[in-house]
Design an enzyme around this catalytic site. Structure first.
Site, PDB file in Angstrom:
ATOM      1  CG  ASP A 145      38.377  41.514  41.925  1.00 54.73           C
ATOM      2  OD1 ASP A 145      39.257  42.321  41.549  1.00 54.73           O
ATOM      3  OD2 ASP A 145      38.644  40.406  42.418  1.00 54.73           O
ATOM      4  CG  ASN A 188      42.863  47.929  46.579  1.00 50.72           C
ATOM      5  OD1 ASN A 188      41.648  48.117  46.504  1.00 50.72           O
ATOM      6  ND2 ASN A 188      43.399  46.734  46.308  1.00 50.72           N
ATOM      7  NE  ARG A 206      45.319  46.543  43.604  1.00 52.22           N
ATOM      8  CZ  ARG A 206      44.336  46.138  42.817  1.00 52.22           C
ATOM      9  NH1 ARG A 206      44.085  46.783  41.687  1.00 52.22           N
ATOM     10  NH2 ARG A 206      43.607  45.101  43.149  1.00 52.22           N
TER      11      ARG A 206
HETATM   12  C1  IPE Z   1      38.932  43.918  46.471  1.00 50.84           C
HETATM   13  O1  IPE Z   1      39.577  43.531  45.309  1.00 50.84           O
HETATM   14  C2  IPE Z   1      38.972  45.408  46.607  1.00 50.84           C
HETATM   15  C3  IPE Z   1      38.181  46.171  45.657  1.00 50.84           C
HETATM   16  C4  IPE Z   1      37.370  45.669  44.746  1.00 50.84           C
HETATM   17  C5  IPE Z   1      38.280  47.594  45.769  1.00 50.84           C
HETATM   18  P1  IPE Z   1      41.107  43.095  45.317  1.00 50.84           P
HETATM   19  O2  IPE Z   1      41.445  42.782  43.897  1.00 50.84           O
HETATM   20  O3  IPE Z   1      41.930  44.126  45.992  1.00 50.84           O
HETATM   21  O4  IPE Z   1      41.071  41.787  46.212  1.00 50.84           O
HETATM   22  P2  IPE Z   1      42.071  40.539  46.251  1.00 50.84           P
HETATM   23  O5  IPE Z   1      43.439  41.077  46.337  1.00 50.84           O
HETATM   24  O6  IPE Z   1      41.848  39.783  44.966  1.00 50.84           O
HETATM   25  O7  IPE Z   1      41.645  39.731  47.433  1.00 50.84           O
HETATM   26  C1  IPE Z   2      39.185  45.941  41.006  1.00 47.74           C
HETATM   27  O1  IPE Z   2      39.876  45.430  39.916  1.00 47.74           O
HETATM   28  C2  IPE Z   2      39.492  47.397  41.257  1.00 47.74           C
HETATM   29  C3  IPE Z   2      40.291  47.656  42.460  1.00 47.74           C
HETATM   30  C4  IPE Z   2      40.701  46.759  43.304  1.00 47.74           C
HETATM   31  C5  IPE Z   2      40.641  49.034  42.728  1.00 47.74           C
HETATM   32  P1  IPE Z   2      41.355  44.878  40.061  1.00 47.74           P
HETATM   33  O2  IPE Z   2      42.301  45.995  39.771  1.00 47.74           O
HETATM   34  O3  IPE Z   2      41.548  44.192  41.355  1.00 47.74           O
HETATM   35  O4  IPE Z   2      41.387  43.839  38.864  1.00 47.74           O
HETATM   36  P2  IPE Z   2      42.101  42.413  38.867  1.00 47.74           P
HETATM   37  O5  IPE Z   2      41.603  41.655  40.049  1.00 47.74           O
HETATM   38  O6  IPE Z   2      43.576  42.676  38.930  1.00 47.74           O
HETATM   39  O7  IPE Z   2      41.663  41.808  37.571  1.00 47.74           O
HETATM   40 MG    MG Z   3      41.283  42.291  41.982  1.00 46.37          MG
END
Ligand code: IPE
Ligand code: IPE
Ligand code: MG
Length: 244
Positions: free
Chosen positions: A16, A64, A67
Site C-alpha cells: 500500500d 479496487n 477506482r
Molecule cells: C489494499 O489497499 C489493496 C491492495 C494493496 C491491492 P487499498 O488501498 O485498496 O486498501 P484501503 O482502501 O486503504 O483499505
Molecule cells: C496500493 O497503493 C496499490 C493498489 C491498491 C493497487 P494505493 O494505490 O492504494 O496507494 P494509496 O493508498 O492511495 O497511497
Molecule cells: Mg491504498
C-alpha cells in the site's frame, strides 16, 4: 540479525501507499504504481534468495475495480508488463507463479500471458509467488462455502462433516504453506479484505514505509521482527517453551 533457519514459510504483503508516494512528489498516481512494480521485483528476488517458500502479494483487490477507470486500466497494463518482463526471471529462478482471486474479471491482454506463465512455471519448486488479483478474502470464503454447499446438495458431503480442515481445502490458498507473516506498508493498520481466513494465526508487521520505498532491507527488518515474536497459538508461554 536475521536467522535464515527460522524464516516465515509464507509471507503475504499488502503493498500500500503507491498513490501517496506519487502525490508527495507531485506526480500522477500511476507513477507510484510504476515505482511499486520495481519494489515488487526487488522483494521477489530477495525472498527467493533467502529461501522463503511462498510469497503472496496483494496486487489488486476485488474492491479496487471501483477506482477511476484510467487508474484500473493503467494497473492492468502494469500487470501485463510485469508478467511479460519477469518471465525469464521467474523461469530461471524456478519460481512457481499462482494467483488467487477472480481471474475471469481480468482483461484478456493480462489473462492470456498470465495463464501461459502459470502453466509454464507449474513444476517449479524453489518458491511460490502468489499474486492476489481481483482478490477479496470474504469473496474467497463465500466461494468455498458455496462449493461445500453444492457437495452437500449432491449428497457427497454431510453438513456435520464440514470442519476447518476440509473448509481450508476449498480455498484457493490450499496450495500454499501456512501463512506466517503479513506485512502492510504505508502506515495503515487494517486488513482490507486480504487473507481473512489464512491470517488466523499470522503475525502482523506494519511499517510507515510507502510501498515504492520498500526494499530488501525493509523485508529483512520485517522478518527480523517476526523472529523476535513468540507465537502461542492459544497456549501459554510456558507450554510453548516446553514444546520448542
Ligand atoms: C489494499 O489497499 C489493496 C491492495 C494493496 C491491492 P487499498 O488501498 O485498496 O486498501 P484501503 O482502501 O486503504 O483499505
Ligand atoms: C496500493 O497503493 C496499490 C493498489 C491498491 C493497487 P494505493 O494505490 O492504494 O496507494 P494509496 O493508498 O492511495 O497511497
Ligand atoms: Mg491504498
Amino acid at each position: 540479525m536475521l536467522n535464515v533457519h527460522s524464516l516465515p514459510r509464507h509471507i503475504a504483503i499488502i503493498m500500500d501507499g503507491n498513490g501517496r508516494w506519487a502525490k508527495r512528489r507531485g506526480l500522477p498516481r500511476i507513477e507510484g504504481h510504476r515505482k511499486g512494480a520495481d519494489a515488487v521485483r526487488e522483494v521477489v528476488r530477495a525472498s527467493r534468495e533467502l529461501g522463503v517458500r511462498a510469497l503472496t502479494l496483494y496486487a489488486f483487490s476485488a474492491q479496487n475495480w471501483d477506482r477511476p477507470m484510467e487508474e484500473v486500466r493503467a494497473l492492468m497494463e502494469l500487470l501485463r508488463d510485469y508478467v511479460v518482463e519477469e518471465r525469464t526471471e521467474i523461469m530461471d529462478n524456478e519460481i512457481r507463479l499462482v494467483t488467487i482471486g477472480d481471474r475471469s474479471r481480468l482483461p484478456e491482454f493480462v489473462r492470456q500471458p498470465l495463464e501461459v506463465l502459470i502453466a509454464d512455471s507449474a513444476e517449479n519448486e524453489k518458491m511460490t509467488l502468489c499474486l492476489a488479483l481481483s482478490y477479496g478474502g470474504r469473496e474467497s470464503i463465500v466461494a468455498a462455502a458455496r462449493r461445500l454447499a453444492e457437495a452437500v446438495v449432491a449428497g457427497d458431503l454431510h453438513p456435520s462433516d464440514i470442519d476447518v480442515g476440509n473448509f481450508a481445502q476449498e480455498l484457493s490458498t490450499k496450495v500454499l504453506p501456512e501463512l506466517d507473516l503479513v506485512i502492510r506498508t504505508s502506515g495503515e493498520q487494517r486488513i482490507s479484505n486480504f487473507l481473512l481466513w489464512e491470517a488466523a494465526y499470522a503475525e502482523f508487521y506494519f511499517t510507515d514505509t510507502l510501498w515504492p520505498d520498500f526494499s530488501r532491507a525493509s523485508l529483512y527488518q520485517a522478518i527480523e521482527t517476526f523472529q523476535g515474536r513468540e507465537r502461542r497459538f492459544g497456549l501459554t508461554s510456558e507450554q510453548v517453551r516446553i514444546r520448542r
